[in-house]
Design an enzyme around this catalytic site. Structure first.
Site, PDB file in Angstrom:
ATOM      1  N   GLY A  39       0.832  -1.196   0.000  1.00 34.54           N
ATOM      2  CA  GLY A  39       0.000   0.000   0.000  1.00 34.54           C
ATOM      3  C   GLY A  39       0.869   1.249   0.000  1.00 34.54           C
ATOM      4  N   CYS A  40       0.277   2.373  -0.386  1.00 34.31           N
ATOM      5  CA  CYS A  40       1.073   3.606  -0.546  1.00 34.31           C
ATOM      6  C   CYS A  40       1.551   4.151   0.804  1.00 34.31           C
ATOM      7  CB  CYS A  40       0.288   4.646  -1.326  1.00 34.31           C
ATOM      8  SG  CYS A  40      -1.427   4.848  -0.801  1.00 34.31           S
ATOM      9  N   TYR A  41       0.647   4.305   1.764  1.00 39.73           N
ATOM     10  CA  TYR A  41       1.091   4.779   3.083  1.00 39.73           C
ATOM     11  C   TYR A  41       2.142   3.832   3.678  1.00 39.73           C
ATOM     12  CZ  TYR A  41      -2.717   8.282   3.680  1.00 39.73           C
ATOM     13  OH  TYR A  41      -3.547   9.360   3.583  1.00 39.73           O
TER      14      TYR A  41
END
Ligand SMILES: NC(=O)c1ccc[n+]([C@@H]2O[C@H](COP(=O)([O-])OP(=O)(O)OC[C@H]3O[C@@H](n4cnc5c(N)ncnc54)[C@H](OP(=O)(O)O)[C@@H]3O)[C@@H](O)[C@H]2O)c1
Length: 342
Positions: free
Chosen positions: A148-150
């Site tokens: 995921g990006c975070y």
């Protein structure tokens, strides 16, 4: 050449995959899907891809991937798991940009994603696609769970500190800000221009889906790791800025060197000089995580600043980095573009 398919070619991650792959010297895009635009030329939907005059969107039908060596799923959660077994049985590798294969504990995944997992056996086989942590395993993988990006922004900020046991691992606070493209391309009131512009707000304070993912990765490095993670929505299109706090164990005077040594061989992590402030715009369009570490001696705390482009190192660029490793190509092939400033 590597023949690839992109499922979900009209979403922000899918378009970004196409943009980046268009200049990759060893990739042929065999198929790109969109149910809502099937039959339409890609160039008609996206002006920046007008070079790709002959490429058209098609329906996401499993038979259409038969000539692919690897398929990217840039689709919502639960789409990849419906087709993964058939593709892998046909010898086609998979990179899922969604979360179907990221969380090893199936019960935990089902709780956070509100669905029944249809192929738990494949979750055990999947490799978490963060090369800075799992490079060798990714090289041998047939199924990669793109992070995921975070999580990318937070995990990369913490790996050197956890590796050196330099923090109280239970004291981590990750305060993160994301541009609105992180929510995808489908229209929603929450991400409409008038709702987000000239305003900043936190969300999911009591729990975001990326929390169990970050926890799983950090706890694999240090069992004691625990964090408070608060995401914020920013009035910008791309970018994540993570400000990560942790209590130091012992003196942090050498922390700059620790970060520089840890990432010295990493092509896509840039440790800035001591006292720096990375800017999200410096990584816009680039497969880079740019990091600065600060030590506050009077409070014995670290503050690590980490920026990525959520659509590149946080999604499509990361996926291509993984594809390069899985397909025996040079890891940074097609990924050397610099960020766009201003
Ligand atoms: N945006 C980010 O910054 C980011 C970063 C990291 C990871 N991700 C993850 O990457 C995935 C894609 O994100 P996104 O932001 O690009 O999403 P998006 O903009 O909402 O696009 C989703 C794409 O999937 C297609 N699609 C939807 N349902 C489908 C289905 N049942 N079968 C086949 N195709 C389907 C859509 O096209 P049609 O409906 O026309 O088929 C569209 O092309 C998500 O899982 C997201 O969590 C996103």
């Amino acid at each position: 050449m590597v023949n690839v398919g992109i499922v979900g070619g009209t979403g922000y991650s899918g378009i970004e995959l196409l943009r980046l792959l268009s200049s990759h010297p060893q990739v042929n895009i065999e198929v790109i899907t969109s149910r809502s635009n099937a039959g339409k030329p890609v160039a008609e939907e996206f002006q920046n891809l007008r070079d790709m005059a002959e490429l058209r969107f098609s329906e996401p039908e499993i038979d259409s991937y038969q000539n692919c060596d690897l398929v990217f799923f840039a689709t919502p959660n639960t789409v990849a798991m419906e087709q993964a077994e058939a593709l892998l049985s046909a010898g086609i590798k998979i990179i899922d940009l969604a979360a179907d294969f990221r969380i090893k504990d199936i019960g935990l995944w089902e709780k956070w994603y509100g669905a029944t997992h249809t192929c738990p056996a494949l979750v055990a086989q999947a490799v978490y696609g963060l090369p800075e942590l799992n490079r060798d395993a990714i090289r041998d993988a047939v199924l990669v769970a793109n992070p995921g990006c975070y999580p990318v922004s937070v995990i990369l900020a913490l790996l050197p500190l956890l590796d050196q046991n330099s923090i109280n691992a239970a004291s981590i606070i990750a305060d993160c800000k994301s541009g609105t493209s992180g929510a995808g391309r489908s229209a929603s009131v929450a991400t409409a221009f008038c709702e987000v512009t000239e305003s900043v707000k936190a969300y999911a304070v009591d729990g975001h889906r990326h929390l169990p993912e970050i926890r799983q990765v950090l706890q694999a490095v240090n069992k004691q790791a625990e964090l408070v993670f608060t995401p914020h929505l920013m009035p910008m299109v791309r970018g994540i800025h993570a400000t990560v706090y942790a209590d130091a164990r012992g003196s942090g005077d050498k922390v700059q060197q620790v970060f520089e040594d840890y990432y010295s061989d990493e092509p896509f992590v840039d440790v800035m000089p001591a006292g720096s402030y990375p800017e999200t715009r410096s990584v816009k369009g680039a497969n880079q995580c740019r990091i600065a570490v600060h030590y506050l001696p009077d409070r014995n705390k670290y503050v690590v600043l980490s920026v990525i482009d959520n659509l590149v190192k946080g999604a499509a660029g990361q996926a291509i980095q993984n594809m390069n490793l899985m397909c025996g190509l040079e890891e940074s092939m097609g990924l050397n573009a610099l960020g766009i400033m201003p």
